[in-house]
Design a protein around this motif. Structure first.
Motif, mmCIF file in Angstrom:
data_model
loop_
_atom_site.group_PDB
_atom_site.id
_atom_site.type_symbol
_atom_site.label_atom_id
_atom_site.label_comp_id
_atom_site.label_asym_id
_atom_site.label_seq_id
_atom_site.Cartn_x
_atom_site.Cartn_y
_atom_site.Cartn_z
ATOM 1 N N SER A 7 -38.008 -15.819 137.148
ATOM 2 C CA SER A 7 -36.682 -16.265 136.703
ATOM 3 C C SER A 7 -35.609 -15.993 137.756
ATOM 4 N N GLN A 8 -35.952 -15.186 138.757
ATOM 5 C CA GLN A 8 -34.980 -14.844 139.801
ATOM 6 C C GLN A 8 -35.091 -15.796 140.988
ATOM 7 N N GLN A 9 -34.024 -15.894 141.739
ATOM 8 C CA GLN A 9 -33.998 -16.753 142.905
ATOM 9 C C GLN A 9 -34.978 -16.261 143.977
ATOM 10 N N ARG A 10 -35.660 -17.183 144.609
ATOM 11 C CA ARG A 10 -36.547 -16.841 145.716
ATOM 12 C C ARG A 10 -35.732 -16.410 146.928
ATOM 13 N N ASP A 11 -36.296 -15.478 147.702
ATOM 14 C CA ASP A 11 -35.737 -15.168 149.009
ATOM 15 C C ASP A 11 -36.408 -16.058 150.042
ATOM 16 N N GLU A 12 -35.647 -16.468 151.045
ATOM 17 C CA GLU A 12 -36.222 -17.278 152.117
ATOM 18 C C GLU A 12 -37.333 -16.486 152.790
ATOM 19 N N ASN A 13 -38.399 -17.173 153.147
ATOM 20 C CA ASN A 13 -39.649 -16.513 153.520
ATOM 21 C C ASN A 13 -40.106 -16.997 154.895
ATOM 22 N N GLU A 14 -40.181 -16.073 155.875
ATOM 23 C CA GLU A 14 -40.587 -16.435 157.235
ATOM 24 C C GLU A 14 -42.037 -16.904 157.275
ATOM 25 N N ALA A 15 -42.898 -16.278 156.469
ATOM 26 C CA ALA A 15 -44.298 -16.697 156.447
ATOM 27 C C ALA A 15 -44.412 -18.141 155.976
ATOM 28 N N LEU A 16 -43.612 -18.504 154.978
ATOM 29 C CA LEU A 16 -43.653 -19.867 154.452
ATOM 30 C C LEU A 16 -43.146 -20.872 155.486
ATOM 31 N N ILE A 17 -42.151 -20.489 156.253
ATOM 32 C CA ILE A 17 -41.686 -21.371 157.338
ATOM 33 C C ILE A 17 -42.837 -21.638 158.300
ATOM 34 N N GLY A 18 -43.590 -20.591 158.604
ATOM 35 C CA GLY A 18 -44.737 -20.760 159.489
ATOM 36 C C GLY A 18 -45.794 -21.672 158.892
ATOM 37 N N ALA A 19 -45.998 -21.568 157.578
ATOM 38 C CA ALA A 19 -46.983 -22.419 156.915
ATOM 39 C C ALA A 19 -46.577 -23.885 156.999
ATOM 40 N N TRP A 20 -45.314 -24.174 156.699
ATOM 41 C CA TRP A 20 -44.847 -25.564 156.794
ATOM 42 C C TRP A 20 -44.889 -26.054 158.242
ATOM 43 N N ALA A 21 -44.645 -25.159 159.190
ATOM 44 C CA ALA A 21 -44.712 -25.551 160.606
ATOM 45 C C ALA A 21 -46.123 -25.997 160.969
ATOM 46 N N ARG A 22 -47.127 -25.323 160.437
ATOM 47 C CA ARG A 22 -48.517 -25.721 160.691
ATOM 48 C C ARG A 22 -48.803 -27.092 160.096
ATOM 49 N N VAL A 23 -48.250 -27.354 158.921
ATOM 50 C CA VAL A 23 -48.440 -28.669 158.292
ATOM 51 C C VAL A 23 -47.807 -29.761 159.148
ATOM 52 N N TYR A 24 -46.568 -29.521 159.590
ATOM 53 C CA TYR A 24 -45.862 -30.533 160.376
ATOM 54 C C TYR A 24 -46.462 -30.699 161.767
#
Length: 277
Positions: free
Chosen positions: A188-205
């Protein structure tokens, strides 16, 4: 050539509906078209009411599609999710176009009936709040305007208790073997921005051909937020054009509050990743 008027019955059209379902019956048009109740004699109040009622109908459909897309992602049915997300983007495009109609109303015309609104405001839209919560913008403080309606409050709390659309996209990445960081304990709480997730999307792109469905998912989510941002921007512009910097009827700071909302990012990692590609 003949001067006899065309009779659709001769072409097979049904013309008698006594005891049968007609177009108006199916759509409950009597109820819909009798739902506009201006509280003043101002000509433009009907425009204001119709604008917001039709927007709420589009929001209802957007919620329907977003919930289906979220469930599809949870079930690894990306093709279905893509279809629903594309439809939501088109719905948001319709909502954006509607501001053009409202902008035909001038400040002097709005001032003729503004007092009739009392404390009501689009800020209190339950469906708009549900869309924000479902997308991933989670601020439990925004439950308060709905506390007087227990059924609506319960529905919003139910949305906050389960994964958002973006949460399900992140979980999908994790199922595919990507490091997405730790999932927050309280959904129910707001997510914090996540460096690991940025890396995951970078691999996809970095490998669209090899990860095409994830790549397309990322772009569908960006499309959604792109149109959503345009809707917010058009809202700010329309409000400033009509009431300037006055406070909103619901007590907010009006344009100043809406400008703050422009800074809210639904899928921050998908925007951040563009800088590092």
């Amino acid at each position: 050539m003949t001067d006899t008027p065309f009779d659709p019955a001769g072409d097979g059209a049904e013309m008698s509906f006594r005891g049968r379902m007609s177009y108006g019956d199916y759509l409950s048009l009597d109820a819909i078209l009798d739902a506009q109740h201006p509280l003043s004699s101002a000509h433009d109040e009907l425009l204001f009411i119709v604008q917001h009622q039709t927007s709420e109908l589009w929001l209802k459909l957007a919620l329907h599609e977003m919930e289906a897309a979220t469930a599809a992602l949870a079930g690894d049915r990306l093709d279905i999710a893509f279809k629903m997300l594309s439809r939501v983007a088109r719905i948001l495009e319709q909502l954006n176009g509607a501001w053009d109609v409202l902008r035909t109303m001038t400040p002097s015309e709005y001032s003729q009936f503004r007092d009739s609104l009392g404390q009501s405001s689009g800020f209190q839209s339950y469906q708009y709040r549900a869309i924000e919560f479902l997308a991933g913008n989670r601020n439990p403080a925004m439950l308060k305007p709905h506390a007087h309606r227990p059924a609506l409050d319960e529905r919003l709390r139910a949305i906050l208790a389960r994964p958002s659309l973006y949460d399900e996209a992140i979980r999908l990445l994790a199922r595919r073997g990507y490091d997405v960081g730790e999932e927050r304990a309280d959904l129910s709480q707001q997510r914090d921005e996540n460096e690991a997730l940025i890396g995951a999307w970078a691999r996809v792109y970095a490998d669209p051909a090899g990860q095409w469905d994830l790549y397309e998912l990322a772009e569908k989510l960006v499309d959604f937020e792109d149109y959503f941002r345009r809707w917010r921007f058009n809202h700010v512009t329309t409000v400033e054009r009509i009431i300037g910097l006055k406070r909103g009827t619901g007590g907010t700071s009006g344009v100043a509050y809406l400008r703050k909302m422009l800074d809210v990012v639904l899928f921050p990692e998908l925007w951040r990743v563009r800088t590092i590609l």
